[in-house]
Design an enzyme around this catalytic site. Structure first.
Site, PDB file in Angstrom:
ATOM      1  CB  SER A  33      48.616  39.232  -8.851  1.00 29.14           C
ATOM      2  OG  SER A  33      47.678  38.822 -10.027  1.00 29.14           O
ATOM      3  CG  ASN A 120      44.577  42.524 -20.707  1.00 25.76           C
ATOM      4  OD1 ASN A 120      44.303  42.094 -20.153  1.00 25.76           O
ATOM      5  ND2 ASN A 120      44.967  43.204 -21.829  1.00 25.76           N
ATOM      6  CB  THR A 165      17.316  68.042  16.964  1.00 22.00           C
ATOM      7  OG1 THR A 165      17.104  69.484  18.077  1.00 22.00           O
ATOM      8  CG2 THR A 165      16.640  67.473  16.206  1.00 22.00           C
ATOM      9  CG  HIS A 166      20.306  70.790  17.202  1.00 25.61           C
ATOM     10  ND1 HIS A 166      21.553  71.314  16.669  1.00 25.61           N
ATOM     11  CD2 HIS A 166      19.942  71.523  17.688  1.00 25.61           C
ATOM     12  CE1 HIS A 166      21.054  72.190  15.578  1.00 25.61           C
ATOM     13  NE2 HIS A 166      19.646  71.739  15.676  1.00 25.61           N
ATOM     14  CB  SER A 287      38.157  46.371  31.428  1.00 26.85           C
ATOM     15  OG  SER A 287      39.642  46.773  31.847  1.00 26.85           O
ATOM     16  CE  LYS A 293      35.842  50.436  30.708  1.00 25.21           C
ATOM     17  NZ  LYS A 293      35.447  51.175  30.025  1.00 25.21           N
ATOM     18  CG  ASN A 295      34.572  47.852  27.463  1.00 20.60           C
ATOM     19  OD1 ASN A 295      34.344  48.873  28.183  1.00 20.60           O
ATOM     20  ND2 ASN A 295      35.468  47.243  27.503  1.00 20.60           N
ATOM     21  CD  GLU A 300      34.154  49.982  22.146  1.00 21.81           C
ATOM     22  OE1 GLU A 300      34.569  51.802  21.929  1.00 21.81           O
ATOM     23  OE2 GLU A 300      33.820  49.883  22.466  1.00 21.81           O
ATOM     24  CE1 TYR A 327      44.657  44.493 -16.752  1.00 22.32           C
ATOM     25  CE2 TYR A 327      46.392  44.513 -17.243  1.00 22.32           C
ATOM     26  CZ  TYR A 327      45.348  44.221 -16.248  1.00 22.32           C
ATOM     27  OH  TYR A 327      45.512  43.786 -15.208  1.00 22.32           O
ATOM     28  CD  GLN A 332      48.397  42.085 -10.564  1.00 20.26           C
ATOM     29  OE1 GLN A 332      48.565  41.481 -12.026  1.00 20.26           O
ATOM     30  NE2 GLN A 332      49.251  41.917 -10.255  1.00 20.26           N
ATOM     31  CE  LYS A 335      41.958  40.898 -10.136  1.00 23.93           C
ATOM     32  NZ  LYS A 335      42.982  41.711 -10.677  1.00 23.93           N
TER      33      LYS A 335
HETATM   34  N1  ARG Z   1      46.905  39.746 -13.324  1.00 28.46           N
HETATM   35  C1  ARG Z   1      46.296  40.634 -14.155  1.00 28.46           C
HETATM   36  C2  ARG Z   1      44.451  41.508 -13.708  1.00 28.46           C
HETATM   37  O1  ARG Z   1      44.518  41.104 -11.792  1.00 28.46           O
HETATM   38  C3  ARG Z   1      45.271  40.013 -14.928  1.00 28.46           C
HETATM   39  C4  ARG Z   1      45.720  40.706 -16.617  1.00 28.46           C
HETATM   40  C5  ARG Z   1      46.758  41.336 -16.837  1.00 28.46           C
HETATM   41  N2  ARG Z   1      46.970  41.295 -18.590  1.00 28.46           N
HETATM   42  C6  ARG Z   1      47.893  41.369 -18.915  1.00 28.46           C
HETATM   43  N3  ARG Z   1      47.863  41.928 -20.267  1.00 28.46           N
HETATM   44  N4  ARG Z   1      49.168  41.343 -18.403  1.00 28.46           N
HETATM   45  O2  ARG Z   1      44.432  42.921 -13.802  1.00 28.46           O
END
Ligand code: ARG
Length: 471
Positions: A33, A120, A165-166, A287, A293, A295, A300, A327, A332, A335
């Site tokens: 990650s 964790n 309204t409406h 445009s 135009k 825009n 938007e 956990y 993961q 994010k």
């Molecule tokens: N990269 C992991 C996450 O974002 C970190 C925690 C990983 N813990 C594990 N026991 N594999 O959640």
């Protein structure tokens, strides 16, 4: 493909002890990650500094080891910021990449840093720190937008536009009043963010993998050092809880929902059919085929980006659904939706806070448009009620007057007195004053009403609130 073979690298040094072969190269990439969570490098280092200081305080690390860790982490940070850091897929994530680089720089003390913690509780801490500062930035951006609305509203308290309204003309309102309705939505949004920040600002560090740790750690110390209000109370919950991220994405969805509503109105109002406002050229595009135009791309796009923020909220809710304690690697995946929400929200607020104060109201067009929809019909009914006619009967009389106006192609205020009197003899010459748009507006002179006098009070109070509560 090479990737399908076993990874060339050795077994992972952070956890490879019980493994007899390296991770499959594809699995390595699939489970890594670092391309996403490297964004947490600063929070990860801040968290490690606090953890190391705590370990020293309880005599698990020596002063010398602490100094080595501090210097080493500072140097890692510089490497990252100068683009010199070599991220390794074999080291999975930001946490192991930084720890390995630290150990490479300082040796044995680096290997001791992870005593009494786990990735964790580490990642849960990092995300909270990251989101906390994002909420603070977003709150400033939101306040800027609200200030922009106030400065625009100040000059538009007497500007008359149709209230709908409406999407049908309903009653005349002050444009300033309309702008202040947006302000109110953002006020609730601001409160929601602060509320989310409150529940977010507790420290999971020390929960370790899930059950706590056998070392005599001082959780209050790390919590305080990292600016948290307190430490979390249950280690299992600490490492598995992502409610705060969901709450944030939910607050963000509401903000975007509000911005999409502003956007929709701005887009309608800039069209030739409405022509209520002009947006400055710098917020619009042309445009490539139609030379005439201009825009309204910025509103938007904000309207469109609302969809991805709702999507992120749904992703996170679904990610957490049915997850057993504590956990799980699923987490993961938290994010990307979270970071995307932060970035999208920041950009949209920024676009709006730049654009809003530059909106130019076409007062004449707004006024003329208000004259077209029999917007003062309710005022005529109220006039009759004040002369003792029951409201339902007054409603009926005015309905007939409106039908006559439509037939003659004129506004209520232009219908001759004799013509009005055929529907009720209670109508006399004084009716024309209440049929004006200004009369209609001024008559709604109570808390929350659209009379310019009230709108001015609303603006003044909002200004005072912003100064008193948002420093
Ligand atoms: N990269 C992991 C996450 O974002 C970190 C925690 C990983 N813990 C594990 N026991 N594999 O959640």
């Amino acid at each position: 493909m090479n990737e399908d073979k076993l990874a060339k690298e050795e077994v992972n040094s952070s956890w490879g002890g019980r493994f007899s072969e390296p991770t499959d190269a594809f699995v390595q990439r699939f489970t890594a990650s670092h391309t996403v969570d490297r964004r947490l490098y600063n929070e990860d280092i801040t968290g490690s500094l606090a953890h190391a200081a705590m370990l020293t305080r309880v005599d698990i690390l020596t002063e010398k080891e602490l100094v080595d860790i501090q210097d080493g982490l500072q140097s890692v940070k510089e490497d990252i910021e100068q683009g010199k850091f070599e991220w390794k897929v074999a080291l999975e994530d930001v946490h192991m990449n930084i720890e390995a680089a630290l150990t490479h720089k300082i040796g044995i003390a680096g290997k001791k840093l992870h005593t009494g913690r786990s990735r964790n509780d580490q990642v849960a801490t990092d995300i909270r720190l990251h989101l906390r500062s994002a909420i603070d930035d977003i709150s400033i951006e939101l306040t800027n937008l609200q200030s922009g609305l106030l400065s625009l509203a100040k000059g538009e308290t007497e500007t008359i536009m149709p209230g709908f309204t409406h999407m049908q003309v309903a009653q005349p309102v002050s444009f300033g009043h309309h702008l202040m309705a947006w302000f109110e939505m953002l006020d609730r949004d601001f409160d929601r963010l602060q509320d989310c920040r409150k529940r977010l600002n507790i420290c999971p560090l020390g929960a370790a993998a899930l059950a706590g740790t056998t070392y005599p750690i001082d959780r209050d110390f790390t919590a305080k050092m990292l600016g948290f209000d307190r430490a979390t109370r249950n280690s299992l919950d600490s490492v598995s809880d992502r409610d705060f991220a969901i709450e944030f994405c939910s607050a963000a969805s509401l903000i975007l929902m509000h911005l999409s509503r502003f956007s929709e109105e701005l887009i309608l109002w800039t069209s030739a059919q409405f022509n209520f406002i002009d947006l400055p050229d710098r917020f619009c595009t042309g445009s490539s085929i139609m030379p005439q135009k201009k825009n309204p791309d910025v509103p938007e796009l904000v309207r469109g980006k609302t969809g991805r923020v709702y999507g992120n909220l749904t992703s996170l809710l679904t990610l957490m659904k049915s997850q057993p304690l504590a956990y799980n690697k699923d987490n993961q995946e938290d994010k990307e939706p979270l970071f995307d929400t932060i970035d999208t929200l920041k950009d949209c607020l920024r676009a709006f806070s730049d654009m809003v104060p530059a909106i130019k109201a076409n007062k004449k067009e707004m006024y003329e448009s208000t004259l077209k929809g029999y917007a003062t019909a309710t005022d005529l009914a109220d006039y009759l009620v004040k002369k003792n006619m029951p409201f339902r009967d007054a409603h009926e009389v005015v309905g007939k007057a409106v039908a006559l106006g439509i037939k003659q192609g004129i506004d209520l205020s232009k219908i001759a007195l004799e013509d009005l009197q055929q529907f009720s003899m209670l109508i006399s010459n004084d009716v024309y004053e209440i049929l004006t748009l200004e009369g209609s507006l001024n008559a709604r002179n109570h808390l929350g009403g659209t009379a310019p006098e009230q709108v001015k009070i609303q603006i003044e109070e909002a200004e005072k609130r912003l100064v008193a509560e948002r420093r």
